[in-house]
Design an enzyme around this catalytic site. Sequence first.
Site, mmCIF file in Angstrom:
data_model
loop_
_atom_site.group_PDB
_atom_site.id
_atom_site.type_symbol
_atom_site.label_atom_id
_atom_site.label_comp_id
_atom_site.label_asym_id
_atom_site.label_seq_id
_atom_site.Cartn_x
_atom_site.Cartn_y
_atom_site.Cartn_z
ATOM 1 N N ASP A 146 21.270 -2.318 20.152
ATOM 2 C CA ASP A 146 20.061 -1.585 19.755
ATOM 3 C C ASP A 146 18.921 -1.797 20.745
ATOM 4 O O ASP A 146 19.161 -2.064 21.921
ATOM 5 C CB ASP A 146 19.674 -2.005 18.333
ATOM 6 N N ASP A 206 13.181 12.205 18.720
ATOM 7 C CA ASP A 206 11.930 12.049 19.435
ATOM 8 C C ASP A 206 10.809 11.852 18.426
ATOM 9 O O ASP A 206 11.061 11.594 17.244
ATOM 10 C CB ASP A 206 11.671 13.256 20.345
#
Length: 399
Positions: A146, A206
């Site tokens: 991650d 986004d």
Amino acid sequence: MKRFSFGVVLLLATSVQCLDNGLIRTPPMGWSTWNKFHCGINETLVKEIADVMAAKLSKFGYEYVNLDDCWLDSNRDSAGNLQGDKTTFPSGMKALGDYIHSKGLKYGLYGDPGTHTCQGRPGNEGHETRDAATFASWGCDYLKYDACYATATYQLHAYQDMRDALNKTGRPIGYSICPDASRCNDPNTVMWDASSIANVVMCRGDRLCKTDGANDIAPTWQSWTCMLDVQMQFNSMGYAGPGHFIMPDMLEVGNGMTNDEDQSHFSLWAMIAAPLIAGNDLRNMTDETLEILTNDEVIAVNQDPMGKPARRVYTNNITEVWSRQLHTGDYAVVLFNKDETVQKITLLWRYIGLPANQPAKLRDLWAHQDLGTFSGNYTSAVVPHGVKMFKAVQMRGGL
């Protein structure tokens, strides 16, 4: 014996090693704990999921049982090694891996390049070699890495460090990185070329996709369609191909959307060559959910060995046409209705690069039905938030 080989490529004027580990030649398929269970995981749950996957899904290509965040204990052991949460995984992480392997499946784990994981468990920063060796000793086959608690400027080097550490173990471990969303926003400066760092790059969204405040996908129409729009910028850059794929996020099929929305979600993830990582409770899924996840004709499009993702070849902001070239020279096509009412959508042969007079056979991949031979165009009514998915087979010898 060393199983990995590396070359050298130029990436953003920076010399980095090229990943060539021979793994994940088609998009990986499996299941992950995160979308449904988040931190509410334990070894009994994971074993039960593995049982269902082996019984119902493995013959369709699903093989990875992936633990996301929260499997780790809050502290390393006295020698500085990672360890599983002693309350929720009392038998230990190697024993869990052995169980998953006994089912003919593969074992995925989760790490983070920062000081801590996103949920505050120990991160891998400064421990890459030690931790990669630990993962390998437990039988890990896939690592999702991650981005929390690591600065954006540090992440590239951290991802490379773990890539190299995994390579040194000698165990073939598929590698998936998950850079921070800001890096996914700008394809002109993106440094996450999957072919040079990882088998899978998960660019989840986004700034417009903050469906749960953290850029993760959610089981809503607005969430996954937004993730799909973000995926578009990477499809145009040619990053995906055998051994390296771009992933907008894990699947939400079976987590509360309508059946039409689930079908659309699965179809489009298949079309863009995204990993098919289920995120529902496999133990309690409906027959409709199982039917979606195991549609072998749609899965075959996703697993096409050329690995070329679909392009959106037409849109009027209400309806869309997506086309994906297959290794046979034929095409997979999706007619996608984003509207709230039924829409008639026309596939023009020129959208997919066929001459107007070129006959082609169409097969409906959800109805599992041959529709006939057509030239120039084909029109179909598509339900709200739904798709029609076809395989277009060129008739090269004429009618």
